[in-house]
Design a protein around this motif. Structure first.
Motif, mmCIF file in Angstrom:
data_model
loop_
_atom_site.group_PDB
_atom_site.id
_atom_site.type_symbol
_atom_site.label_atom_id
_atom_site.label_comp_id
_atom_site.label_asym_id
_atom_site.label_seq_id
_atom_site.Cartn_x
_atom_site.Cartn_y
_atom_site.Cartn_z
ATOM 1 N N GLU A 1 0.833 -1.210 0.000
ATOM 2 C CA GLU A 1 0.000 0.000 0.000
ATOM 3 C C GLU A 1 0.867 1.259 0.000
ATOM 4 O O GLU A 1 0.588 2.216 -0.736
ATOM 5 N N GLU A 2 1.900 1.257 0.825
ATOM 6 C CA GLU A 2 2.792 2.422 0.890
ATOM 7 C C GLU A 2 3.518 2.634 -0.434
ATOM 8 O O GLU A 2 3.707 3.768 -0.884
ATOM 9 N N ARG A 3 3.929 1.529 -1.080
ATOM 10 C CA ARG A 3 4.614 1.646 -2.375
ATOM 11 C C ARG A 3 3.696 2.235 -3.437
ATOM 12 O O ARG A 3 4.067 3.155 -4.174
ATOM 13 N N VAL A 4 2.463 1.702 -3.500
ATOM 14 C CA VAL A 4 1.502 2.186 -4.497
ATOM 15 C C VAL A 4 1.155 3.653 -4.244
ATOM 16 O O VAL A 4 1.076 4.460 -5.173
ATOM 17 N N PHE A 5 0.972 4.012 -2.965
ATOM 18 C CA PHE A 5 0.616 5.389 -2.645
ATOM 19 C C PHE A 5 1.755 6.347 -3.002
ATOM 20 O O PHE A 5 1.527 7.433 -3.533
ATOM 21 N N SER A 6 2.985 5.952 -2.719
ATOM 22 C CA SER A 6 4.141 6.795 -3.048
ATOM 23 C C SER A 6 4.247 7.001 -4.553
ATOM 24 O O SER A 6 4.530 8.107 -5.032
ATOM 25 N N LYS A 7 4.016 5.932 -5.312
ATOM 26 C CA LYS A 7 4.063 6.035 -6.775
ATOM 27 C C LYS A 7 2.974 6.972 -7.288
ATOM 28 O O LYS A 7 3.207 7.811 -8.162
ATOM 29 N N LEU A 8 1.750 6.824 -6.725
ATOM 30 C CA LEU A 8 0.638 7.681 -7.133
ATOM 31 C C LEU A 8 0.931 9.141 -6.816
ATOM 32 O O LEU A 8 0.684 10.039 -7.632
ATOM 33 N N ARG A 9 1.466 9.389 -5.634
ATOM 34 C CA ARG A 9 1.783 10.762 -5.237
ATOM 35 C C ARG A 9 2.808 11.385 -6.181
ATOM 36 O O ARG A 9 2.683 12.546 -6.587
ATOM 37 N N ALA A 10 3.834 10.608 -6.573
ATOM 38 C CA ALA A 10 4.853 11.114 -7.492
ATOM 39 C C ALA A 10 4.251 11.443 -8.854
ATOM 40 O O ALA A 10 4.587 12.468 -9.482
ATOM 41 N N GLN A 11 3.314 10.580 -9.307
ATOM 42 C CA GLN A 11 2.678 10.832 -10.607
ATOM 43 C C GLN A 11 1.802 12.078 -10.568
ATOM 44 O O GLN A 11 1.735 12.835 -11.543
ATOM 45 N N VAL A 12 1.137 12.295 -9.448
ATOM 46 C CA VAL A 12 0.303 13.487 -9.303
ATOM 47 C C VAL A 12 1.157 14.744 -9.369
ATOM 48 O O VAL A 12 0.835 15.722 -10.053
ATOM 49 N N ILE A 13 2.275 14.741 -8.627
ATOM 50 C CA ILE A 13 3.166 15.907 -8.623
ATOM 51 C C ILE A 13 3.728 16.156 -10.024
ATOM 52 O O ILE A 13 3.809 17.298 -10.496
ATOM 53 N N GLU A 14 4.081 15.082 -10.722
ATOM 54 C CA GLU A 14 4.657 15.204 -12.060
ATOM 55 C C GLU A 14 3.654 15.795 -13.053
ATOM 56 O O GLU A 14 4.022 16.531 -13.979
ATOM 57 N N ASN A 15 2.384 15.481 -12.887
ATOM 58 C CA ASN A 15 1.356 15.924 -13.837
ATOM 59 C C ASN A 15 0.423 16.979 -13.232
ATOM 60 O O ASN A 15 -0.718 17.113 -13.665
ATOM 61 N N LEU A 16 0.930 17.727 -12.258
ATOM 62 C CA LEU A 16 0.077 18.645 -11.525
ATOM 63 C C LEU A 16 -0.575 19.691 -12.423
ATOM 64 O O LEU A 16 -1.780 19.953 -12.328
ATOM 65 N N MET A 17 0.207 20.307 -13.328
ATOM 66 C CA MET A 17 -0.345 21.348 -14.196
ATOM 67 C C MET A 17 -1.415 20.795 -15.129
ATOM 68 O O MET A 17 -2.451 21.418 -15.346
ATOM 69 N N LYS A 18 -1.172 19.601 -15.673
ATOM 70 C CA LYS A 18 -2.166 18.978 -16.552
ATOM 71 C C LYS A 18 -3.454 18.674 -15.782
ATOM 72 O O LYS A 18 -4.568 18.882 -16.288
ATOM 73 N N LEU A 19 -3.305 18.151 -14.576
ATOM 74 C CA LEU A 19 -4.484 17.819 -13.762
ATOM 75 C C LEU A 19 -5.303 19.060 -13.451
ATOM 76 O O LEU A 19 -6.541 19.042 -13.505
ATOM 77 N N ARG A 20 -4.609 20.156 -13.110
ATOM 78 C CA ARG A 20 -5.325 21.395 -12.806
ATOM 79 C C ARG A 20 -6.050 21.927 -14.040
ATOM 80 O O ARG A 20 -7.181 22.402 -13.953
ATOM 81 N N ARG A 21 -5.370 21.858 -15.207
ATOM 82 C CA ARG A 21 -5.992 22.346 -16.433
ATOM 83 C C ARG A 21 -7.218 21.502 -16.789
ATOM 84 O O ARG A 21 -8.279 22.016 -17.130
ATOM 85 N N ASN A 22 -7.067 20.186 -16.682
ATOM 86 C CA ASN A 22 -8.194 19.302 -16.976
ATOM 87 C C ASN A 22 -9.329 19.498 -15.977
ATOM 88 O O ASN A 22 -10.510 19.421 -16.335
ATOM 89 N N ALA A 23 -8.963 19.754 -14.715
ATOM 90 C CA ALA A 23 -10.000 19.984 -13.694
ATOM 91 C C ALA A 23 -10.807 21.227 -14.026
ATOM 92 O O ALA A 23 -12.037 21.265 -13.846
ATOM 93 N N ALA A 24 -10.118 22.280 -14.511
ATOM 94 C CA ALA A 24 -10.831 23.507 -14.877
ATOM 95 C C ALA A 24 -11.803 23.256 -16.024
ATOM 96 O O ALA A 24 -12.931 23.759 -16.040
ATOM 97 N N VAL A 25 -11.348 22.463 -17.014
ATOM 98 C CA VAL A 25 -12.230 22.126 -18.139
ATOM 99 C C VAL A 25 -13.423 21.305 -17.654
ATOM 100 O O VAL A 25 -14.573 21.541 -18.047
ATOM 101 N N LEU A 26 -13.146 20.332 -16.793
ATOM 102 C CA LEU A 26 -14.234 19.499 -16.252
ATOM 103 C C LEU A 26 -15.210 20.327 -15.433
ATOM 104 O O LEU A 26 -16.427 20.067 -15.434
ATOM 105 N N ASP A 27 -14.700 21.328 -14.702
ATOM 106 C CA ASP A 27 -15.588 22.217 -13.936
ATOM 107 C C ASP A 27 -16.592 22.893 -14.862
ATOM 108 O O ASP A 27 -17.800 22.946 -14.578
ATOM 109 N N GLU A 28 -16.079 23.439 -15.978
ATOM 110 C CA GLU A 28 -16.966 24.129 -16.922
ATOM 111 C C GLU A 28 -17.970 23.168 -17.542
ATOM 112 O O GLU A 28 -19.156 23.491 -17.676
ATOM 113 N N LEU A 29 -17.471 21.978 -17.917
ATOM 114 C CA LEU A 29 -18.383 20.983 -18.492
ATOM 115 C C LEU A 29 -19.451 20.564 -17.496
ATOM 116 O O LEU A 29 -20.620 20.383 -17.844
#
Length: 720
Positions: free
Chosen positions: A416-444
């Motif tokens: 669980e700790e390994r998977v969570f650490s990997k997920l956290r790293a991927q989130v940080i790496e793609n933070l700008m994309k996630l925020r941009r997509n979240a803004a688009v999803l908000d409007e939709l």
């Protein structure tokens, strides 16, 4: 210095308020007891409850009446001698040191729940047997019956309970009352208990009994069965049972007491599906097995007041099954709960005073004896330690199993700790994309939700323009309209054309006739239009507004030393100072918090300022009918009203349709009668009202109109 023994300290710590009448009765009956009360949150979280009760609270307590609140350690309550639980079971205390490491007497509220839970059992049984869910659906559709379609229950195929058999799994106080009611419906009753009831004395109910209920002597069952082993249980279930009530306590022995094999035994291998109810605890039934049995027809139907887990997850199949009734663990809830609960507590206090046996004492030794009998059959098991309440056994296979379980837990946690650490790293790496997509999803999300609501509620696209007009045809209040439709009642739509020729609507009418709703709906339509939403109307053309001002409702602010009238005046002042010709203002009953004369003066001044200084679109509702006379020569002010339709036989109804004119009757006495005011008081009010009308020389609404008009000149001079 005083003498005599110190008073015993009774602490009642419960997650609901204790009625004053009950407190008074306790203090009157037990003057030698020091009784204190504390209300805490309704939660089973021990840590959260400890934060609400200081450790010092427990020190002098000798008798504790509680549901989930206990001292953290035994040493925190060194004087504790009795714990009365405000529940029928004791599972919430069975892992606490009070239960496992002391000889403190524990009693329960078993016996007080019988009437309300038994009524729940009968209610839900009849819901299924009489196909009430189908009938209720027809009522909601406003349909007078229909032939049964494939997959539906035929509400014509109803069989009554006469001659059928009720099986009560756990014939305690609740089961006895269900048996009593079933017997009254002409049913045969068979009972199941953990231990044999083979003598008249053993069949008696030795616990608390609500007067007029239950089966004190155990005379109702035609047959008794007992035993916690599977063979005994299956023997009972095979007794041609049509309706099974599960009311056994939750213990290690009764967890998943009923599963696939038991359902097959109950239904005679599917040949005679039975109806099953659980009002005990969710884990007693193997829930996945129950779902399969309901789906394949092994079990005909079920009514569950308890589930595993609780609350029942939203994605559980049980929610949508037509042959299942689910309630949120409320079968024991009732207005008599506190009264009966404290009646039992009072009975035990009296018995304790007299040195008699207490009711509903929890037996700590039952589980221990059962464990010893079970382990005696296991080869290689040996006892290694014994205390007053605990016996510890060693079994080699169990030790090895424990090591494997601990190892599995460690490996799971590491993964669980390994998977969570990997997920956290991927989130940080793609933070700008996630925020941009979240803004688009908000409007939709907003756009799609708006479109869905517009289609479902027949909303229209508003026309926005640069004018200062507000033209609405068939306008509706967005939430009141939906609420009424859910009740099968229509909403009365109204037009509004304020701004072009008439900048101000002066609205009069009866109490509760829809004036405030009309004000609010027009303001809400404006807000919806300017946020890009469709609006609840047949047609809407709205000039853009820069601000919307609302002076509706009443509230004080005692913390800042402001009365209701002061708050109203502060809000009115801000409106008069800030509103512009492009603003939209709604004001409801300005001036009502003072004398009629002062109120009329304030209302007139506000109207005059809005009309000639602010020059904004205004909807102004009032019960000061004299304002209609005093503003009759205001240019661009229109008078509108709502009505009450009265019949010759004295019946009446609100007419929510707005019409041009003035309604000088507020019909306050009709509203008072609806609210339940005593008829004697209403009669007095009617006499006083008639006297006031005679004294004023006019009809309703004209008590001070003549004086108001005579002072009109002075008011106008003051206003302008």
């Amino acid at each position: 210095m005083g003498g005599g023994p110190a008073k015993e300290h009774v602490l009642c710590i419960l997650p609901y308020p204790i009625p004053t009448s009950i407190k008074t009765e306790l203090h009157k009956r037990f003057p030698n007891l020091n009784i204190t009360y504390k209300e805490v949150s309704f939660t089973t979280d021990a840590e959260a409850l400890r934060k609400e009760v200081s450790t010092a609270t427990w020190h002098d307590v000798t008798i504790l009446y509680t549901l989930f609140s206990f001292p953290e350690k035994l040493s925190d309550a060194p004087n504790l001698r009795l714990v009365q639980l405000a529940s029928a079971g004791s599972n919430q205390i069975q892992k606490h040191p009070i239960f496992t490491s002391s000889d403190i007497t524990i009693t329960t509220n078993s016996g007080i729940h019988g009437p309300q839970i038994a009524e729940w059992c009968v209610m839900t049984a009849l819901i299924q047997s009489h196909r009430y869910n189908t009938l209720h659906d027809l009522q909601k559709e406003h349909r007078w019956g229909k032939p049964a379609e494939k997959g539906e229950y035929d509400y014509h195929s109803v069989r009554d309970m006469v001659g059928r058999r009720l099986g009560v799994l756990g014939y305690g106080s609740i089961g006895r009352q269900v048996g009593r009611m079933a017997k009254a419906m002409g049913m045969d009753v068979v009972a199941f208990t953990a231990t044999p009831k083979d003598t008249p004395e053993k069949k008696k109910d030795a616990g608390f009994i609500v007067p007029g209920t239950g089966d004190a002597n155990g005379d109702i069952p035609s047959a008794w069965y007992s035993g916690l082993d599977k063979e005994s249980l299956h023997h009972f279930l095979k007794q041609d049972i049509d309706w099974l009530v599960v009311s056994v306590p939750l213990t290690e022995q009764t967890k998943h007491f009923l599963s696939t094999a038991e359902f097959k035994a109950l239904s005679q291998d599917g040949k005679k599906p039975a109806f099953i109810q659980n009002i005990a605890r969710g884990p007693i039934i193997d829930q996945p097995a129950l779902i399969e049995a309901l789906k394949d027809g092994t079990i005909a139907a079920a009514a569950l007041d308890v589930t595993d887990p609780e609350p029942l997850p939203k994605d559980s199949e049980l929610w949508d099954m037509p042959n299942v009734t689910i309630t949120p663990h409320v079968s024991g809830v009732g207005s008599s709960y506190a009264e009966r609960s404290f009646e039992l507590f009072k009975t035990n206090l009296e018995r304790r005073e007299k040195g008699e046996r207490l009711l509903n004492v929890v037996r700590r030794d039952r589980g221990s004896r059962d464990a010893q009998r079970t382990l005696a059959k296991v080869e290689g098991a040996r006892s290694i330690a014994t205390s007053k309440s605990t016996q510890t056994f060693y079994l080699s296979d169990w030790t090895h199993l424990g090591v494997r379980v601990d190892d599995s837990k460690l490996r799971i946690r590491t993964e669980e700790e390994r998977v969570f650490s990997k997920l956290r790293a991927q989130v940080i790496e793609n933070l700008m994309k996630l925020r941009r997509n979240a803004a688009v999803l908000d409007e939709l999300d907003v756009a799609c939700s708006s479109a869905t609501v517009s289609k479902e509620r027949n909303l229209v696209r508003p026309i926005l323009n640069e004018s200062t007009s507000h033209n609405i045809v068939g306008g509706r209040h967005p939430t009141v309209d939906v609420g009424l439709k859910e009740q099968g009642r229509p909403f009365t739509a109204n037009d509004c054309a304020v701004g072009d020729h008439e900048k101000t609507y002066l609205i009069t009418g009866a109490n509760m006739a829809g004036k405030s709703t009309y004000l609010r709906q027009n303001a809400l339509i404006t807000i919806l239009a300017q946020t890009g939403c469709f609006v609840p109307a047949d047609y809407a053309a709205i000039g853009l507004v820069d601000k919307i001002f609302s002076r509706v409702g009443s509230a004080d602010n005692l913390y800042q030393d402001q009365s209701t009238f002061m708050v109203e005046m502060l809000e009115t002042a801000e409106i008069l100072k800030q509103a512009t010709p492009r603003s939209f203002v709604i004001m409801d009953e300005v001036g009502r918090g003072t004398t009629p004369e002062d109120g009329i003066a304030v209302g007139y001044a506000a109207l005059h300022h809005l009309q000639y200084v602010n020059q904004c679109r205004t909807l102004f509702a009032t019960h000061f009918h004299a304002l209609a006379d005093m503003t009759r020569d205001f240019e661009g002010l229109g008078c509108f009203c709502t009505d009450v339709a009265e019949e010759a036989d004295g019946t009446w109804a609100y007419v929510h349709r707005l019409r041009r004119g003035v309604n000088r009757e507020s019909h306050a006495l009709k509203v008072a009668r609806l609210a339940g005011m005593p008829e004697s008081a209403i009669a007095v009010a009617g006499e006083v009202l008639a006297d006031l009308h005679r004294a004023s020389g006019g009809g309703p609404g004209r008590t001070s109109a003549r004086a108001d008009i005579e002072n009109l000149g002075r008011l106008r001079a003051a206003a302008g």
